[in-house]
Scaffold this motif. Structure first.
Motif, PDB file in Angstrom:
ATOM      1  N   PHE A 197       0.837  -1.186   0.000  1.00 18.89           N
ATOM      2  CA  PHE A 197       0.000   0.000   0.000  1.00 18.89           C
ATOM      3  C   PHE A 197       0.879   1.246   0.000  1.00 18.89           C
ATOM      4  O   PHE A 197       1.947   1.251   0.616  1.00 18.89           O
ATOM      5  N   SER A 249      -6.955  -4.407   3.400  1.00 19.88           N
ATOM      6  CA  SER A 249      -6.532  -3.117   3.934  1.00 19.88           C
ATOM      7  C   SER A 249      -5.127  -3.293   4.465  1.00 19.88           C
ATOM      8  O   SER A 249      -4.719  -4.399   4.805  1.00 19.88           O
ATOM      9  N   GLU A 250      -4.372  -2.202   4.515  1.00 16.13           N
ATOM     10  CA  GLU A 250      -2.957  -2.321   4.867  1.00 16.13           C
ATOM     11  C   GLU A 250      -2.776  -2.939   6.234  1.00 16.13           C
ATOM     12  O   GLU A 250      -1.918  -3.779   6.440  1.00 16.13           O
ATOM     13  N   ARG A 295      -5.294   2.047  -5.560  1.00 15.79           N
ATOM     14  CA  ARG A 295      -5.389   1.806  -4.118  1.00 15.79           C
ATOM     15  C   ARG A 295      -4.171   1.084  -3.570  1.00 15.79           C
ATOM     16  O   ARG A 295      -3.608   1.453  -2.564  1.00 15.79           O
ATOM     17  N   TYR A 296      -3.739   0.010  -4.223  1.00 20.50           N
ATOM     18  CA  TYR A 296      -2.555  -0.712  -3.752  1.00 20.50           C
ATOM     19  C   TYR A 296      -2.041  -1.608  -4.861  1.00 20.50           C
ATOM     20  O   TYR A 296      -2.696  -1.793  -5.895  1.00 20.50           O
ATOM     21  N   TYR A 312      -8.766   9.810  -1.190  1.00 14.29           N
ATOM     22  CA  TYR A 312      -7.879  10.000  -0.046  1.00 14.29           C
ATOM     23  C   TYR A 312      -6.442   9.637  -0.380  1.00 14.29           C
ATOM     24  O   TYR A 312      -5.513  10.335   0.008  1.00 14.29           O
ATOM     25  N   ASP A 313      -6.225   8.537  -1.110  1.00 20.39           N
ATOM     26  CA  ASP A 313      -4.865   8.176  -1.494  1.00 20.39           C
ATOM     27  C   ASP A 313      -4.219   9.285  -2.312  1.00 20.39           C
ATOM     28  O   ASP A 313      -3.070   9.672  -2.082  1.00 20.39           O
ATOM     29  N   ASN A 567      -4.735   3.948   9.199  1.00 19.02           N
ATOM     30  CA  ASN A 567      -5.014   2.876   8.250  1.00 19.02           C
ATOM     31  C   ASN A 567      -4.764   3.446   6.860  1.00 19.02           C
ATOM     32  O   ASN A 567      -3.680   3.932   6.582  1.00 19.02           O
ATOM     33  N   ALA A 568      -5.749   3.476   5.998  1.00 21.22           N
ATOM     34  CA  ALA A 568      -5.559   4.071   4.677  1.00 21.22           C
ATOM     35  C   ALA A 568      -5.468   5.585   4.756  1.00 21.22           C
ATOM     36  O   ALA A 568      -4.922   6.227   3.851  1.00 21.22           O
ATOM     37  N   THR A 569      -6.027   6.149   5.798  1.00 18.11           N
ATOM     38  CA  THR A 569      -5.983   7.589   6.030  1.00 18.11           C
ATOM     39  C   THR A 569      -5.452   7.837   7.437  1.00 18.11           C
ATOM     40  O   THR A 569      -5.412   6.922   8.258  1.00 18.11           O
TER      41      THR A 569
END
Length: 709
Positions: A197, A249-250, A295-296, A312-313, A567-569
């Motif tokens: 990620f 998710s990461e 995303r990843y 967000y990414d 997490n992702a954010t």
């Protein structure tokens, strides 16, 4: 009955015509479950989720499956992006019960909402058996089911909060860099193995750490040199259903301990950041034709992405690439920052001035179809000579499925003009393909991230159109998302949704508005940020120095969510800490400074073993350890001398630096109070904790002040 037809969520609207009789999350669903004396089946996902679409096609669009669901359950569809609080509590249950998580998330719960069986994606045959098994257990062994639900809720509520440590110090931050180094992949960039990620928050910390430590910039640096610096531009038991295949998710895929290798001890935090930033920018995770990041990556080499593109990414990565350029002058950083900003404006901007949430991974029902190429397609578009050149340059060697490839750019082209022509031709042809679907709801938190990124990128690269885009998004959030001073999380088509803002909405928007104020000097944004942060302190504080993710008057779930880790954010707590710290620097407010420091206590606990999940907290902690520096620019608006000082301040990589810009005597941030012109000329005041050095009047003198200890 179509209960989803008036939803503001595109994800819910995707399911509005299902034969499943969906309810939105709310009292009506709970009351119906009580009335019928049946369990709830709660399905949580989001519009860009590939496996959510798969489960929908297999099961929710199937008449027989839907008939069983409607007969035996009250079915609730939840957009996790609209209701992150609902998602968080049920994801905690899913991970506790199954050891993993992802989306779509499938939860069976009592009419009171207590989960008793959970999973992610279920293939249709398994799902049908599961429906029968859960229904039979509900009717035949109700007491055991209710006991299971009560035990799960009790266990979740008894889980100890993350212990607080001392306020982070330079030693804490060095420990975090060492921890990151142990999982760093020196060959490919990034941390850990596949899937990978984009570690946006960690990269921001590493750049700040490098700047604070005085690590030299890469050769060719020059972004900030010279007065005329160019700114151009239930577990898986019982029915045997597989709980795999859900979107990753990461946090769920990362491992701790030793990674694939460490960089040499002499290498810097900046080197880790630069290796990762370059690898991502050259890989398939970055759209080499249209800009923007997926995303990843499903592999460790950043080649094949999971193709969904999230706001967000891209907001987080835009900001960090702009900051990379600011630190090093890297041409690659400049190109990627400007291309990503261009993609945001071209593909994600809504007619109301906000930014949409996501683009799907799929088009025409196939993941990645919009983005991948075969050699034959490229030759057909470009002709033989350019086709051979382009297939080699873009690594079109069958890296994806069915002989297709994801485009990479592992080295710079030897002919820039030819590259521009080839790229434009391929992009034009791609533009005629069926586009991925767009989730056009506007999320306050993610738009706040975009406001910060676009404002700063616009200022750094002398792109007023980007600053104006940031301002327009801020206006939309200010005028549509605020209701009686309280923030609503989402809107669509200029109409606000009914879901209350959560901590990250307040914190990320405050962060964005503080950045916008620093770039424009428009005091409106400074005051709005202060009001948002007052709500954070009054409504979200946990009484122990941290913050809950929901307000004290929010809907009561079986657990009040609170997660200080990224997490992702950025986590809501770390985002709040960063914004509070910046606001304190502009105001001298002890209340805000103390709250920021208290919220960063958990960083010291995470730094040594789990630094990857504290990136934003580490970045904020670096700013706190460094001051942060405060710069007041006083001068007439439009005066070139004022603009030159302002630009010199914005070009400084000093961690967390804040800027207040205003005319002499004008209302603004307290940092400006008592600061005047010097000999009739615009002046800059460099301060730390409201203790200021002597003012300077030239960009060169200001740069010297900013670089001095």
């Amino acid at each position: 009955m179509n209960r989803l037809k008036d939803a503001t969520s595109p994800y819910l609207l995707q399911h509005a015509d299902n034969p499943v009789e969906w309810f939105e999350w709310g009292e009506d669903a709970f009351a119906e479950a009580v009335r019928r004396d049946v369990p709830l089946l709660i399905s949580v996902g989001y519009s860009a989720c590939h496996w959510c679409h798969v489960m929908a096609h297999e099961s929710f669009e199937d008449e027989a499956v839907a008939a069983t669901m409607n007969e035996r359950f009250v079915n609730v569809k939840v957009d996790r992006e609209e209701r992150p609080d609902v998602d968080a509590v049920y994801m905690a249950a899913t991970q506790a019960m199954t050891g993993q998580g992802g989306w779509p998330m499938t939860v069976f719960a009592t009419p009171g909402g207590h989960p008793f069986y959970t999973g992610t994606y279920f293939p249709k045959p398994h799902f049908q058996r599961l429906l029968a098994g859960v229904s039979n257990a509900w009717t035949g062994d109700r007491a055991a089911v209710l006991e299971q639900g009560s035990k799960i809720v009790e266990a979740l509520n008894e889980r100890a909060a993350l212990p607080a440590g001392p306020l982070p110090t330079t030693a804490t931050l060095a420990q975090a860099v060492e921890n990151l180094n142990r999982s760093f992949d020196p060959e490919r960039g990034g941390f850990g193995g596949a899937p990978k990620f984009p570690p946006s928050m960690v990269l921001e910390f590493l750049l700040r750490y490098g700047a604070a430590s005085g690590h030299p910039a890469a050769p060719g640096s020059g972004a900030a040199s010279g007065d005329g610096a160019a700114l151009t531009g239930g577990a898986a038991s019982g029915d045997g259903a597989a709980l795999t295949g859900g979107a990753a998710s990461e946090r769920e895929t990362a491992t701790t301990g030793e990674g694939p290798g460490t960089i040499p001890a002499t290498a810097t935090a900046t080197a880790m950041a630069e290796r990762t930033l370059e690898a991502m920018a050259r890989g398939g995770i970055y759209d080499q034709l249209g800009g923007g990041f997926a995303r990843y990556s499903v592999d460790a080499d950043w080649v094949v992405p999971h193709f969904e593109k999230m706001l967000y990414d891209n907001a987080l990565l835009l900001r960090v690439y702009a900051h990379w350029w600011r630190s090093t002058g890297s041409p690659l950083a400049r190109r990627v920052a400007l291309e990503t900003a261009g993609w945001l404006l071209a593909e994600m901007r809504t007619p109301e001035g906000g930014f949409a949430s996501a683009l799907d991974a799929d088009s025409e029902g196939v993941e990645g179809r919009f983005y991948v190429w075969t050699p034959e397609e490229i030759h057909r578009v470009l002709g033989e000579e350019d086709g051979v050149w382009a297939t080699a340059l873009f690594e079109v060697t069958g890296t994806f499925e069915h002989g297709t490839s994801v485009l990479q750019l592992l080295s710079d082209p030897d002919d820039a003009e030819r590259f521009a022509r080839v790229r434009a031709a391929l992009l034009a042809v791609r533009g005629h393909r069926v586009r991925p679907g767009r989730d056009d709801k506007v999320v306050a938190a993610w738009n706040g991230l975009a406001v910060a990124a676009l404002a700063e990128t616009g200022a750094l690269f002398d792109r007023p159109d980007l600053v104006e885009a940031a301002r327009a998004a801020a206006v939309l959030l200010d005028e549509v998302h605020l209701d009686g001073g309280r923030l609503l999380r989402t809107s669509r088509d200029g109409r606000a949704g009914g879901n209350a803002g959560v901590l990250e909405d307040y914190a990320d928007l405050a962060e964005g508005l503080i950045s916008l104020y620093g770039v424009t000097g428009e005091v409106r944004w400074f005051h709005r940020a202060g009001a948002l942060l007052d709500t954070v302190l009054d409504r979200f504080a946990d009484g122990c120095g941290g913050f809950f993710d929901t307000a004290d008057d929010a809907e009561r779930l079986f657990q009040r969510p609170q997660d200080p880790t990224d997490n992702a954010t950025p986590s809501g707590q770390f985002a709040a800490a960063g914004a509070l710290l910046s606001y304190a620097a502009l105001t001298g407010s002890a209340r805000h400074r103390e709250a920021a420091e208290a919220a960063l206590d958990t960083v010291s606990v995470l730094a040594g073993k789990h630094a990857r999940f504290a990136g934003w907290g580490l970045a904020a902690a670096q700013a706190a350890v460094s001051g942060p520096l405060e710069v007041a620019i006083v001068g007439a608006s439009g005066d070139p001398a004022t603009s030159a000082l302002h630009r010199a301040a914005l070009l400084s990589p000093a961690p967390g630096l804040v800027v207040a810009l205003g005319e002499p005597g004008a209302a603004g941030a307290p940092l400006l109070e008592g600061r005047g012109l010097v000999g009739g000329a615009p002046a800059a005041y460099v301060c730390r904790r409201f203790t200021c050095r002597l003012p300077v009047t030239t960009p060169a003198a200001l740069r010297a002040e900013l670089a001095s200890p």
